[in-house]
Each structure stands twice: as C-alpha cells, then as structure tokens.
Design an enzyme around this catalytic site. Structure first.
Site, PDB file in Angstrom:
ATOM      1  N   ARG A  37      28.297  15.107 -19.111  1.00 25.92           N
ATOM      2  CA  ARG A  37      28.004  13.682 -18.929  1.00 25.92           C
ATOM      3  C   ARG A  37      28.600  12.951 -20.119  1.00 25.92           C
ATOM      4  O   ARG A  37      28.422  13.383 -21.265  1.00 25.92           O
ATOM      5  CB  ARG A  37      26.484  13.500 -18.867  1.00 25.92           C
ATOM      6  N   ASP A  43      25.884   8.101 -16.463  1.00 25.34           N
ATOM      7  CA  ASP A  43      24.568   7.526 -16.152  1.00 25.34           C
ATOM      8  C   ASP A  43      24.610   6.013 -16.399  1.00 25.34           C
ATOM      9  O   ASP A  43      24.831   5.580 -17.533  1.00 25.34           O
ATOM     10  CB  ASP A  43      23.523   8.197 -17.070  1.00 25.34           C
ATOM     11  N   GLU A  64      25.175   8.180 -11.903  1.00 24.15           N
ATOM     12  CA  GLU A  64      23.710   8.293 -11.839  1.00 24.15           C
ATOM     13  C   GLU A  64      23.021   6.941 -12.006  1.00 24.15           C
ATOM     14  O   GLU A  64      23.472   6.117 -12.799  1.00 24.15           O
ATOM     15  CB  GLU A  64      23.289   9.239 -12.975  1.00 24.15           C
ATOM     16  N   GLU A  84      15.331  10.205 -11.243  1.00 27.81           N
ATOM     17  CA  GLU A  84      14.563  10.777 -12.357  1.00 27.81           C
ATOM     18  C   GLU A  84      13.217  10.069 -12.533  1.00 27.81           C
ATOM     19  O   GLU A  84      12.298  10.660 -13.086  1.00 27.81           O
ATOM     20  CB  GLU A  84      15.372  10.787 -13.663  1.00 27.81           C
ATOM     21  N   ARG A 140      17.410  13.613  -8.159  1.00 24.44           N
ATOM     22  CA  ARG A 140      17.111  13.979  -9.548  1.00 24.44           C
ATOM     23  C   ARG A 140      15.622  14.099  -9.869  1.00 24.44           C
ATOM     24  O   ARG A 140      15.230  14.206 -11.020  1.00 24.44           O
ATOM     25  CB  ARG A 140      17.748  12.934 -10.489  1.00 24.44           C
ATOM     26  N   GLU A 169      20.510  19.243 -15.429  1.00 22.07           N
ATOM     27  CA  GLU A 169      20.767  18.602 -16.725  1.00 22.07           C
ATOM     28  C   GLU A 169      20.199  19.469 -17.841  1.00 22.07           C
ATOM     29  O   GLU A 169      19.092  20.000 -17.714  1.00 22.07           O
ATOM     30  CB  GLU A 169      20.114  17.211 -16.753  1.00 22.07           C
ATOM     31  N   TRP A 176      15.513  -0.833 -18.437  1.00 24.31           N
ATOM     32  CA  TRP A 176      15.954   0.199 -19.372  1.00 24.31           C
ATOM     33  C   TRP A 176      16.063   1.503 -18.668  1.00 24.31           C
ATOM     34  O   TRP A 176      16.746   2.001 -18.030  1.00 24.31           O
ATOM     35  CB  TRP A 176      14.982   0.414 -20.539  1.00 24.31           C
TER      36      TRP A 176
HETATM   37  C1  GCO Z   1      18.829  11.202 -18.448  1.00 26.67           C
HETATM   38  C2  GCO Z   1      17.900  10.097 -18.736  1.00 26.67           C
HETATM   39  C3  GCO Z   1      17.123  10.127 -20.001  1.00 26.67           C
HETATM   40  C4  GCO Z   1      15.951   9.162 -19.847  1.00 26.67           C
HETATM   41  C5  GCO Z   1      14.715   9.670 -20.484  1.00 26.67           C
HETATM   42  C6  GCO Z   1      13.536   8.814 -20.107  1.00 26.67           C
HETATM   43  O1  GCO Z   1      19.588  11.042 -17.524  1.00 26.67           O
HETATM   44  O2  GCO Z   1      18.741  12.214 -19.129  1.00 26.67           O
HETATM   45  O3  GCO Z   1      18.293   8.890 -18.244  1.00 26.67           O
HETATM   46  O4  GCO Z   1      17.828   9.954 -21.182  1.00 26.67           O
HETATM   47  O5  GCO Z   1      16.261   7.902 -20.300  1.00 26.67           O
HETATM   48  O6  GCO Z   1      14.527  10.993 -20.130  1.00 26.67           O
HETATM   49  O7  GCO Z   1      12.339   9.414 -20.367  1.00 26.67           O
HETATM   50 MG    MG Z   2      19.340   9.312 -16.402  1.00 26.66          MG
END
Ligand code: GCO
Ligand code: MG
Length: 402
Positions: free
Chosen positions: A147, A210, A236, A262, A283, A339, A402
C-alpha cells in the site's frame, strides 16, 4: 463444561488493547480481542457490566447459541461497541474449542484452502521520493503487495504517513489532534505518486491505496479512473459507505478494484455492496464485526458474488485478532489478501503468537486454538493511556471524514 470466569485486560504496550480471557471449569481458557480504537473503555465497560455476568455458567462449546444470545437476546442489535464485545467472546470460544479438539481453529472451520496468506505492507513517505524509497524497502523485505501513501504538498499532515520514515501509528496520546484536508490537492497529487512508483519498480508487485473516506462518489470515480494506468490491486474506502448506493456511481466510471469495510460491524453494512457486486474486496474484521461466527457469514455471502476478503490489519487490531484472521484466511475459500502493519516489539512480547511473516506471506503452524497467548504480568505493567485518532477539517474549518 462451564464458563467459570471472564476477565477483561486493558493494556498499553505502545498503544491500547482490550483482551478478554474466558476461563472454564476444566482449566482450558480462550482469548479474544476487544480493541476499538479510541473507544477502548466503552467496550471493556460493556463487557464487564452487561456481557460477562450473563455468560458465567454457560457451556463455552455452544458458540452459535452464545452468539445469538448476545446479538438477538440483547434486543439492541449491531453497533461497533456491541459487535466488538460479541467478537471478543466469540474469538475466545473458538480458541477454547480448538484447544479442546487439539486442533487449530482453521481445521474446525473446514481445513486449509491454502498454505499461506498473501499480505500487503504499508509504504509511506512524507513526499513522493520518500514513498518510492519505502516501496523499495518493502520489496527488499519480501512484500509482494504494497500500500502506498504519501504526504501532500500544502497539507501539514496526511493520514497513513508517519512523523518519520517507517513506523506509522494512527492514534496519538491525549485528546484528538486536528489535521487539515484539501481534496483538490490530494486528487492532483495522487496519480503522480503512482506514476513515479510504477516507473521505479515496474508492474510486478501489487500496489494498493487508501483514500480513507475522504472523497465524494464523483471524486472517487475520477481518482479510480486516473489510477487505471497503474493497475492497482485496490482503491480502499473511496467514499463513506453508510450510503451503500454511493458505490454504484464509482463503479460505473472505473475498473480500478474497490475495497471497503474496515469500519463495518455487520453483514447489513455490506449487503447491497456485495449483493450488487459494487465492491471487489470486503475489509470487515473479526474483532469489529461480531467475531469468527459472523464474519464467516459475510465471507460466504461475499463468495456467492465473487467478492474476496481483504481484512483490516492495522496496529489497533491486536495480535489476538491477527491470529484469528490467519486461521480464518487459511480456511476462507474466497480469501483475497490480508493487511499487515507490524506491531511494536513490546506488543509482540505481551502477545506471543504463532503466526509469522515469511517472504511476503503469513504462515502459522498446526497449533491448537488461535495460536496466541497473553503475558498478563507484562500487560499489567502498561496501563491504559488516553489516545485518539485525529480528526480532519477542511481549510474553512468544516469537520471532514477521518
Ligand atoms: C488501514 C486503516 C487504518 C485506520 C485505523 C483506524 O487501512 O489500515 O485505514 O490506518 O485508520 O486502523 O483505527
Ligand atoms: Mg483503511
């Protein structure tokens, strides 16, 4: 056989983790990850006050019934706090069952579909040059999928990029820091980053990116299209997915594969995305989406629609979750990629585990249960420390995703 005691353990060996330890009257115990980044104490309180007292005396082998009891039985369904608490108990029960059977959890799920799991690492840099260097370092370490994230000129700080080269940890000690965001700058900059990376390394390693929920659907469509020449493995979190239909618009405009989920905590968060084939990778993680029992349902549903797994594996998912993810990935017929953001050395000491990185893949031995432990004495030396993810604001001061 009965559950005799359940303990929640909160520890901060560099970042906060919540772990449950389910103990039985026969001496066998299991571990589950209950870490919800920035909301850790909400999950431990939910477990201590509302979950644990209801489970004492139950048969730990009734994994499905306990799952239904905590989900249906609570009346209040879903939500990240609830689903993380359920996940932790579920993981621990699978760990117990594996130990009782003297088999790894992947055997209980149906056995190995593969010998090792393809993983992707994080190459990030404060600028393009640093990012290209980080990609070279990952290739030298054996990564086959990487990534890539980079700082954006004009923005003082960008998610995914550490303060110094190398290690990146998104949560920061204290109250949430504020970071600026400007989508126009990011969109101008990102295709150029991938052109430089492809020029430097060619097309062999897989590249991922991402967008961290920062784009509107039409902006995401534009980015996906602009990245097509660089043949990404995935783009992502292109846009927030509360509105699952938003992905339809992105899909209509680009062949860049899409990954999302995620922050999802149940199959209902991705029902339309998967059912309408609007994404390529799901994810959701075992810790945030109800444990092995529920994520198995998501994976099976995804398989019907040619969607593969690509589980979140940032540092806020403890080695207990990673051990569960490795067991799960060895089994899941539609595993895609995992990941891998390595934990610091102290975290690895607090949670000794069997899984390991070998030449771009994760492997584990045939050990009973999940194959992970907790050193409670060491964990106790590192109590909880308040820490949060940053928040983002646009240049005019508006809150952003965020
Ligand atoms: C990723 C994520 C992380 C998140 C974090 C939030 O793709 O690994 O986006 O960096 O921001 O895990 O808790
Ligand atoms: Mg992410």
């Amino acid at each position: 056989m009965k559950i005799e005691r359940i303990q929640t353990i909160v520890t901060c060996p560099g970042r906060n983790f919540v772990t449950v330890k389910v103990m039985t009257d026969q001496g066998v115990y299991g571990l589950g990850d209950a870490t919800l980044n920035g909301r850790e104490l909400a999950v431990s309180a939910y477990l201590d006050a509302h979950v644990i007292p209801c489970l004492i005396g139950r048969d730990p082998r009734c994994i499905e019934d306990i799952w239904q009891y905590l989900y249906r039985g609570a009346y209040w369904r879903r939500g990240p706090v609830t689903m993380t608490a359920i996940a932790a108990i579920d993981m621990a029960l699978w760990d117990i069952l594996g130990k009782l059977a003297n088999m790894p959890v992947y055997q209980l799920l149906g056995g190995k579909s593969r010998q090792r799991l393809l993983v992707y690492g994080h190459a990030n840099g404060r600028d393009h040059e640093e990012a290209v260097d980080a990609v070279h370092r990952h290739i030298a370490e054996g990564f086959k999928a990487i990534r890539v994230q980079s700082g954006v000129p004009g923005l003082s700080k960008v998610y995914g990029v550490g303060k110094q080269p190398g290690h990146y940890e998104p949560a920061e000690k204290g109250l949430p820091p504020e970071e600026p965001w400007d989508t126009a700058l990011y969109l101008r900059h990102t295709p150029e980053l991938f052109r430089k990376v492809r020029d430097a390394i060619g097309f062999e390693p897989h590249l991922l990116h991402d967008a961290h929920h920062r784009l509107t659907p039409i902006e995401a469509a534009r980015l996906g299209k602009a990245l097509e020449p660089f043949s990404l493995f995935w783009l992502e979190d292109a846009t927030p997915a509360e509105d699952q239909d938003a992905f339809r618009l992105i899909r209509q405009h680009t062949t860049t594969p899409l990954a999302v989920g995620e922050v999802f905590n149940s199959i209902w968060d991705c029902k339309d995305l998967i059912g309408n084939q609007l994404i390529d990778f799901i994810r959701t993680t075992i810790v945030h989406a109800g444990g092995i029992t529920h994520v198995r349902r998501i994976a099976d549903f995804a398989a019907m629609h040619q969607v593969r797994t690509g589980f979140h594996g940032a540092t806020d998912l403890s080695p207990v979750c990673m051990a569960a993810a490795v067991n799960f990935g060895l089994w899941a017929p539609n595993f895609g990629i995992q990941e891998l953001m390595p934990h610091n050395a102290l975290t690895d000491e607090v949670f000794p585990h069997n899984y390991r990185f070998e030449d771009g893949y994760l492997v584990m031995d045939e050990v009973p249960g999940l194959g992970v432990e907790i050193d409670e004495a060491l964990a106790a030396r590192y109590p909880y420390e308040r820490a949060y993810l940053p928040v983002a604001r646009l240049r005019d001061g508006s809150m952003w995703n965020w």
